[in-house]
Scaffold this motif. Structure first.
Motif, PDB file in Angstrom:
ATOM      1  N   PHE A 173       0.859  -1.189   0.000  1.00 14.89           N
ATOM      2  CA  PHE A 173       0.000   0.000   0.000  1.00 14.89           C
ATOM      3  C   PHE A 173       0.899   1.244   0.000  1.00 14.89           C
ATOM      4  N   PRO A 174       1.471   1.621  -1.138  1.00 16.49           N
ATOM      5  CA  PRO A 174       2.412   2.744  -1.151  1.00 16.49           C
ATOM      6  C   PRO A 174       1.804   4.064  -0.710  1.00 16.49           C
ATOM      7  N   GLY A 175       0.490   4.223  -0.866  1.00 13.93           N
ATOM      8  CA  GLY A 175      -0.163   5.469  -0.463  1.00 13.93           C
ATOM      9  C   GLY A 175      -0.846   5.376   0.884  1.00 13.93           C
ATOM     10  N   GLY A 176      -0.519   4.333   1.658  1.00 13.13           N
ATOM     11  CA  GLY A 176      -1.174   4.122   2.936  1.00 13.13           C
ATOM     12  C   GLY A 176      -2.154   2.966   2.862  1.00 13.13           C
ATOM     13  N   VAL A 177      -2.361   2.280   3.985  1.00 15.30           N
ATOM     14  CA  VAL A 177      -3.216   1.096   4.020  1.00 15.30           C
ATOM     15  C   VAL A 177      -4.668   1.476   3.761  1.00 15.30           C
ATOM     16  N   LYS A 178      -5.264   0.796   2.803  1.00 19.45           N
ATOM     17  CA  LYS A 178      -6.666   1.065   2.446  1.00 19.45           C
ATOM     18  C   LYS A 178      -7.451  -0.242   2.462  1.00 19.45           C
ATOM     19  N   PRO A 179      -8.638  -0.253   3.060  1.00 22.68           N
ATOM     20  CA  PRO A 179      -9.473  -1.459   3.063  1.00 22.68           C
ATOM     21  C   PRO A 179      -9.861  -1.868   1.649  1.00 22.68           C
ATOM     22  N   VAL A 180      -9.990  -3.171   1.436  1.00 22.22           N
ATOM     23  CA  VAL A 180     -10.386  -3.689   0.129  1.00 22.22           C
ATOM     24  C   VAL A 180     -11.823  -4.188   0.181  1.00 22.22           C
ATOM     25  N   SER A 181     -12.433  -4.279  -0.969  1.00 24.98           N
ATOM     26  CA  SER A 181     -13.791  -4.812  -1.091  1.00 24.98           C
ATOM     27  C   SER A 181     -13.722  -6.289  -1.463  1.00 24.98           C
ATOM     28  N   ILE A 182     -14.646  -7.064  -0.919  1.00 25.76           N
ATOM     29  CA  ILE A 182     -14.656  -8.521  -1.092  1.00 25.76           C
ATOM     30  C   ILE A 182     -15.954  -8.966  -1.748  1.00 25.76           C
ATOM     31  N   TRP A 183     -15.835  -9.797  -2.779  1.00 26.56           N
ATOM     32  CA  TRP A 183     -17.000 -10.433  -3.393  1.00 26.56           C
ATOM     33  C   TRP A 183     -17.073 -11.868  -2.887  1.00 26.56           C
ATOM     34  N   ILE A 184     -18.232 -12.270  -2.368  1.00 24.04           N
ATOM     35  CA  ILE A 184     -18.416 -13.639  -1.895  1.00 24.04           C
ATOM     36  C   ILE A 184     -18.889 -14.504  -3.058  1.00 24.04           C
TER      37      ILE A 184
END
Length: 360
Positions: A173-184
């Protein structure tokens, strides 16, 4: 056999070119000057271990790997320490998992000593490729093994090649930690009980690509799978294990034989306890995931693996709806665990478990 003959390149990349790459390496885009190669032949065992210049392989069109997929791999990292030394993270654990994958794929087992020695030799030779201390950059090692016998008979091959290559890796995460979206994915499965889900083999990842593409069509960065029997229990992502945070307790799905035993996953069970959290392995259903998020008992969710270390989960989407974790932000426990593990790997914190393997 742990002696590796050194045949270094007479023309390694110039310092200026290497430094330009290290300034922005990305992941898996650039490779170091050398690789380690070891052969196995039935009746002879492991032989011809050597460190040689990085170069393409010459493969016969009837190579058995191309037709029957006898292939396994590993992934681990080397870090620059505060004093300038270099160490890898838990290479013995990778060696043990590599042997387990080999057994499942009917391939010869690489002795742990040879596996670690091959990684050590490559890192020592190409130590200038290990990024400077101070950030999350590292040197990613990719040990792998393929069948080299030529023929179209469906059976275990009688000849194999074990190689180790290395690639500098920047911060995930070069620009800072960002949450990701998850598809089930509720209609596709990653692996089945009794299959090869617990082996780190390329076929598992190839099988995940269609579901990953479907996730992208739904605006998601990752795909999560349910179990193959009841289509009820959450298992893992295409390339990462999952963790669920219940206040002071963190839970990861139980290894059932169809999940990969992630080394980062195992490490976090111990790091969590070091930090005073409860940690356990338990089955978590999709319905429970949604309900516990809605009632507030499930406070955070994250994924983990070698490449990203820890990735917060922000949004979860299914065919019937979606929900948000931690307000779409990286959770406090998630970030504390991530920082603690990274501090051990980069030498900023005490290595209480003896995980770091010093090389140079």
């Amino acid at each position: 056999m742990t002696t590796i003959e050194l045949k270094p390149s007479a023309r390694p990349l110039a310092d200026a070119e290497r430094e330009a790459i290290l300034a922005d390496p990305g992941f898996g885009r650039h490779f170091t000057d050398h690789m380690v190669s070891v052969r196995w032949t039935e009746g002879r065992g492991w032989h011809d271990a050597e460190l040689v210049p990085y170069a393409p392989l010459s493969i016969d069109p009837a190579n058995m790997t191309l037709h029957y997929a006898q292939e396994i791999f590993e992934g681990l990292k080397a870090y620059r320490r505060p004093d300038g030394s270099v160490a890898t993270f838990r290479p013995e654990a990778n060696a043990a998992r590599f042997r387990a994958s080999a057994r499942r794929m009917a391939m010869p087992e690489v002795p742990d000593e040879l596996f670690v020695a091959a990684c050590d030799a490559l890192v020592k030779q190409d130590q200038a490729w290990v990024p400077a201390h101070g950030g999350e950059s590292s040197l990613y090692l990719r040990p792998f093994m393929i069948a080299t016998e030529v023929g179209l008979g469906v059976r275990p091959a009688k000849e194999y090649l074990f190689l180790v290559i290395a690639s500098p890796a920047g911060a995930y995460f070069p620009g800072g930690v960002k949450p990701v979206s998850i598809w089930i994915s509720e209609d596709r499965v990653r692996a089945v009980p009794g299959g090869v889900g617990d082996a780190k083999t390329g076929g598992n990842y190839a099988a995940s690509l269609l579901a990953q593409a479907e996730a992208a069509q739904h605006g998601c960065a990752q795909v999560a799978y349910l179990d193959a029997v009841e289509h009820k229990w959450v298992e893992e992502l295409g390339g990462m294990n999952l963790y669920f945070v219940y206040g002071n307790k963190i839970v990861t799905p139980t290894l059932t034989g169809s999940l990969l035993a992630g080394i980062t996953r195992d490490s976090l069970l111990k790091v969590a306890r070091d930090l005073g959290y409860e940690s356990e392995e338990s089955r978590v259903s999709l319905d429970q995931w949604r309900a516990d998020t809605e009632n507030g008992t499930l406070t955070e969710v994250f994924a983990c693996g070698t490449a990203a270390v820890i990735t917060p989960v922000g949004t979860v989407k299914t065919a019937s709806g979606e929900w948000t974790q931690s307000g779409g932000e990286a959770g406090e426990v998630t970030m504390k665990l991530r920082g603690s593990l990274l501090d051990i790997q980069t030498g900023k914190a005490e290595d209480k478990h003896g995980w770091m393997h010093g090389i140079v």
